[in-house]
Design a protein around this motif. Structure first.
Motif, PDB file in Angstrom:
ATOM      1  N   GLU A   1       0.853  -1.173   0.000  1.00  0.00           N
ATOM      2  CA  GLU A   1       0.000   0.000   0.000  1.00  0.00           C
ATOM      3  C   GLU A   1       0.896   1.232   0.000  1.00  0.00           C
ATOM      4  O   GLU A   1       1.937   1.246   0.663  1.00  0.00           O
ATOM      5  CB  GLU A   1      -0.900   0.009   1.242  1.00  0.00           C
ATOM      6  N   ARG A   2       0.512   2.216  -0.770  1.00  0.00           N
ATOM      7  CA  ARG A   2       1.332   3.430  -0.884  1.00  0.00           C
ATOM      8  C   ARG A   2       0.875   4.465   0.132  1.00  0.00           C
ATOM      9  O   ARG A   2      -0.318   4.772   0.247  1.00  0.00           O
ATOM     10  CB  ARG A   2       1.239   4.001  -2.290  1.00  0.00           C
ATOM     11  N   HIS A   3       1.834   4.985   0.913  1.00  0.00           N
ATOM     12  CA  HIS A   3       1.566   6.020   1.900  1.00  0.00           C
ATOM     13  C   HIS A   3       2.549   7.170   1.669  1.00  0.00           C
ATOM     14  O   HIS A   3       3.464   7.067   0.851  1.00  0.00           O
ATOM     15  CB  HIS A   3       1.724   5.471   3.323  1.00  0.00           C
TER      16      HIS A   3
ATOM     17  N   THR B   1       4.223   0.229   2.234  1.00  0.00           N
ATOM     18  CA  THR B   1       4.139  -0.690   3.373  1.00  0.00           C
ATOM     19  C   THR B   1       3.380  -1.937   2.929  1.00  0.00           C
ATOM     20  O   THR B   1       2.492  -1.863   2.062  1.00  0.00           O
ATOM     21  CB  THR B   1       3.405  -0.057   4.569  1.00  0.00           C
TER      22      THR B   1
END
Length: 295
Positions: free
Chosen positions: A53-55, A60
């Motif tokens: 998942e892109r933050h 992450t």
């Protein structure tokens, strides 16, 4: 999902999970970022969903990615064991040997020892990794390590070469300006070089009965080479290995009777590699060169 997962893809997955970005993982694996991206997309197709998942802080692992992590890490550990076992069967007396030691030891102690080694064994390629981080011998990040502590892993072979004595040093110019401490306790009235985030010197002074804090030190750094150069430049009183300090013309030793702790010096290698010919030759050369320097 395809039941057969390529270790190359899982290795890429682990690198991204640890570094948090494709670019950092690509540098770690010495691959191009597009290649690494393709590996991740291929693995996602095989596993049936997104692995990250892109933050704002980077990538992450997703729920699926977190589920894959333990198995991928177990495969990595298995692959490392195979690499070490194969390396241990290598009977060649030629080739590279990777040594890791602290930056200070790498700069001030090892060069003349390695020069003698190269004259005696020109067929061995020496790779020196100056680092104050702990390179993992279990993962074959180095063949031989010089440590200031005894390794605890059962897979390690270690030899205690002795202890490196420490002393107090400063420049003649500083002594002219500030005078020489009359006793160890009198050092509280002087400018002393300390560490920044590392609390070992603070603990050492407290163990000796002097209640000091980080802020008491007038100059601070955690880099050991910078620390010694600050001492030699006259920034105050510093602590140094006597084998280096007593040979340094820019400084003089003070309070020679002061009781300071010494640094234990351990030579370490993985048990699979210790007796391979080229590693054994470097091991013995390091031991022979360092033994006269310790007490």
């Amino acid at each position: 999902m395809d039941k057969t997962l390529d270790w190359t893809l899982l290795r890429a997955f682990l690198a991204v999970a640890r570094t948090g970005s494709l670019s950092a993982a690509a540098r770690e694996l010495e691959q191009s970022q597009p290649t690494l991206g393709r590996h991740i997309r291929t693995l996602e197709l095989q596993t049936g969903g997104p692995l990250f998942e892109r933050h704002a802080r980077g990538l992450t692992p997703s729920d699926l990615g977190r589920a894959l992590l333990p198995g991928a890490e177990a495969m990595e550990a298995g692959a490392r064991e195979v690499e070490l076992a194969l390396a241990g069967e290598d009977t060649r007396a030629t080739g590279p040997v990777r040594i890791t030691a602290s930056v200070y030891v790498s700069i001030y102690l090892l060069p003349p020892i390695l020069a003698v080694l190269k004259r005696s064994h020109p067929e061995i390629q020496v790779e020196l990794v100056p680092s104050d981080q702990t390179e993992n011998l279990l993962f074959h990040e180095a063949d031989i390590a010089l440590r200031m502590y005894r390794p605890e892993q059962l897979e390690m072979v270690a030899r205690h070469l002795g202890d490196l004595p420490l002393g107090l040093y400063t420049t003649p110019d500083y002594l002219q300006r500030k005078g020489c401490p009359a006793s160890f306790a009198d050092i509280l009235n002087h400018e002393v070089i300390g560490y920044d985030r590392d609390d070992r010197i603070v603990k050492g002074f407290r163990d000796a009965g002097l209640d000091v804090s980080r802020d008491w030190f007038s100059t601070r750094t955690d880099n050991q080479v910078a620390y010694w150069e600050l001492t030699c430049a006259g920034c105050g009183i510093g602590i140094g290995q006597t084998i280096v300090g007593d040979r340094e013309p820019r400084v003089v030793r003070i309070l020679p009777d002061a009781t300071l702790p010494s640094l234990p010096l351990w030579l370490t290698a993985h048990e699979h590699l210790r007796h391979t010919p080229r590693v054994a030759r470097v091991w013995e050369a390091l031991a022979a060169g360092l033994r006269p320097l310790v007490s």
